[in-house]
Design an enzyme around this catalytic site. Structure first.
Site, PDB file in Angstrom:
ATOM      1  N   LYS A  36       0.858  -1.555   0.182  1.00  0.00           N
ATOM      2  CA  LYS A  36       0.253  -0.493  -0.136  1.00  0.00           C
ATOM      3  C   LYS A  36       1.183   1.029  -0.559  1.00  0.00           C
ATOM      4  CE  LYS A  36      -3.797  -2.189   2.823  1.00  0.00           C
ATOM      5  NZ  LYS A  36      -4.837  -2.202   1.976  1.00  0.00           N
ATOM      6  N   ARG A  93     -10.686 -11.036   1.617  1.00  0.00           N
ATOM      7  CA  ARG A  93     -10.897 -12.434   1.277  1.00  0.00           C
ATOM      8  C   ARG A  93     -10.762 -13.582   1.037  1.00  0.00           C
ATOM      9  NH1 ARG A  93     -11.385  -8.907  -3.976  1.00  0.00           N
ATOM     10  NH2 ARG A  93     -11.551  -7.341  -2.756  1.00  0.00           N
TER      11      ARG A  93
END
Length: 502
Positions: free
Chosen positions: A276, A350
């Site tokens: 990130k 996920r």
């Protein structure tokens, strides 16, 4: 430690540091009156009498309007035992949610006070619960790492209610239980990741389970690998702090239905090798907010003795870049055998959720609900205060949204368009973890998770990426930092399942 109690004493006679009253907008007393009018609500009438009927005029002179979120302080100059009256704006619709928010804002403004009485409208059990919960949540403070002087939370809170208010004691106890469970979640989210790795959070969950009588099972990294939990293992393998899977269980002897909750527990998310940018990473300690909400909800469900069987899964991992981290294009085998090509290691939530969702089928749930700080796309679509709700059943989605609304949490129903599944096709595995198209990221994540929901199980997905952590200023009963988002909603869902309405 803050205490909270009930009293039916007139507010003007109380030995407290401040009295909180409610005010609402009203038409001006005269056509040529300067500014909008206002009127008082609840126990403010007694305060007004002690001030010779000048309360509304004094507040108007200070600029008070009664709008929601407004706080106005008025010195009593010896007319009351309490030196200060705090007028909390309730807005035009002074319902339970407005009372909760007003109580929270008022109590937060009184940090450093020893004793505060709340003379907000509390003529019903629902209003008592709202005022008490708002006061306790607004009184929240996370001071574990502060060494200098700071204003302590209010030590003693008193909710003033009528002598004939039925169910007030039970309402207060429920508010106390919910507030302490939400406080637990907030504390966990606010804890620096250096002090809250997967094993730390698993140990805290086990401790909480022991305190309230929950069953608990913790799988370590070896057991996860042996058990086929490829998503959790893959995400966690880049960190020196190995992953964990916690299973919490609550049973009630009269329960006829079972609800399973799954909460994303990434204790810190760097994005892994798909790193990130720095300005998107500093608040990623909140990426375990879903697991925190599930832990807090299971705690509250146990203490409230809800007539339901409830199971909570906390898949816990730290997503770090290293020589052992998973790589883009790696293929993982999720619990149950389905394979996933990892095209972006920052779509890690996920992956851990997939393992837990697949495992939940062995619990034969009547309803499966997952909650996760899953996508930045949620913030783009719905902002920082409203979480998205997706489901494989339209009625389930609408009833989950309704449950959130009843406890004062903002949510919005979102679709799971089947055409988005094609974007998750992989050339080498059963499914890819991100889409080849950039659009509809929140929905794509839901479509991915749906692939791992056991066949025939009703399921809902809550994306709380924005609401779980407040980067702005406090508002209502919501502090800066961890909020405890979705905890109340999960408790209400469990109660609805118990009642057979969800």
């Amino acid at each position: 430690m803050t205490t909270i109690s009930l009293a039916s004493t007139a507010p003007s006679a109380l030995e407290v540091d401040a009295i909180v009253i409610g005010i609402v907008p009203d038409e001006p007393a005269a056509p040529d009156a300067a500014g909008p009018g206002l009127r008082t609500a609840g126990g403010a009438q007694d305060v007004d009498r002690a001030l010779d009927g000048r309360l509304a005029a004094a507040l108007s002179a200070l600029g008070a309007t009664g709008k929601a979120g407004e706080i106005t302080k008025l010195p009593t100059l010896g007319a009351l035992t309490a030196p200060v009256v705090v007028a909390a704006g309730l807005g035009a619709d002074a319902g339970p949610d407005a009372l909760r928010r007003a109580a929270g804002a008022a109590v937060r403004s009184l940090a450093g006070s020893a004793r505060v009485a709340l003379a907000l409208p509390a003529g019903s059990a629902e209003e008592v619960a709202a005022v008490a919960l708002g006061a306790l949540l607004g009184n929240y403070s996370f001071g574990r790492y502060r060494t200098g002087e700071r204003k302590e939370p209010v030590a003693e809170l008193t909710v003033l209610t009528g002598e004939e208010t039925g169910g007030a004691v039970e309402a207060l106890e429920r508010a106390r239980t919910l507030a302490s469970s939400i406080t637990l979640v907030r504390d966990l989210v606010n804890t620096p990741p250096s002090d809250l790795g997967p094993e730390d959070l698993a140990q805290i969950a086990a401790k909480v389970a022991g305190e309230v009588g929950l069953g608990v099972q913790v799988l370590d990294e070896k057991e996860l690998a042996e058990g086929g939990y490829g998503g959790i293992v893959g995400v966690g393998q880049g960190s020196v702090r190995p992953p964990r899977l916690v299973r919490l269980s609550y049973t009630h002897p009269e329960a006829e239905r079972t609800v399973v909750f799954v909460g994303k527990g990434i204790t810190f998310d760097t994005g892994g090798l798909s790193l990130k940018p720095a300005d998107a990473m500093d608040w990623m300690k909140s990426d375990m907010g879903g697991a925190g909400a599930v832990l807090g909800a299971l705690r509250a469900i146990a203490l409230l003795k809800t007539k339901v069987n409830a199971i909570g899964y906390l898949p816990l991992a730290e997503n770090m870049p290293s020589g052992t981290a998973q790589r883009p294009s790696d293929v993982l085998t999720i619990y149950g055998g389905k394979t996933v090509e990892v095209l972006n290691t920052d779509a890690e939530g996920r992956l851990v959720m997939a393992d837990a969702l697949a495992r939940s089928g062995e619990d034969s749930p009547d309803l499966l609900v997952d909650v996760a700080t899953l996508t930045g796309a949620q913030l783009v679509a719905l902002g920082t205060r409203t979480f998205g709700v997706m489901a494989n059943d339209d009625e389930v989605r609408e009833r989950v949204v309704a449950a959130a609304g009843r406890v004062g949490e903002a949510s919005w129903p979102m679709p799971l368009p089947p055409e988005l599944r094609k974007g998750l096709d992989s050339a080498v595995a059963d499914i890819a973890n991100i889409s080849s198209e950039r659009w509809g990221g929140m929905l794509v994540a839901g479509v991915f998770l749906a692939e791992f929901v056991p066949e025939g199980v009703r399921w809902a997905h809550l994306d709380i990426a924005g609401p779980a952590f407040n980067k702005g200023e406090p508002y209502g009963d919501t502090p800066k930092g961890g909020t405890g988002a979705a905890t109340r909603t999960l408790v209400q869902i469990a109660e609805d399942v118990a009642a057979g309405t969800l």
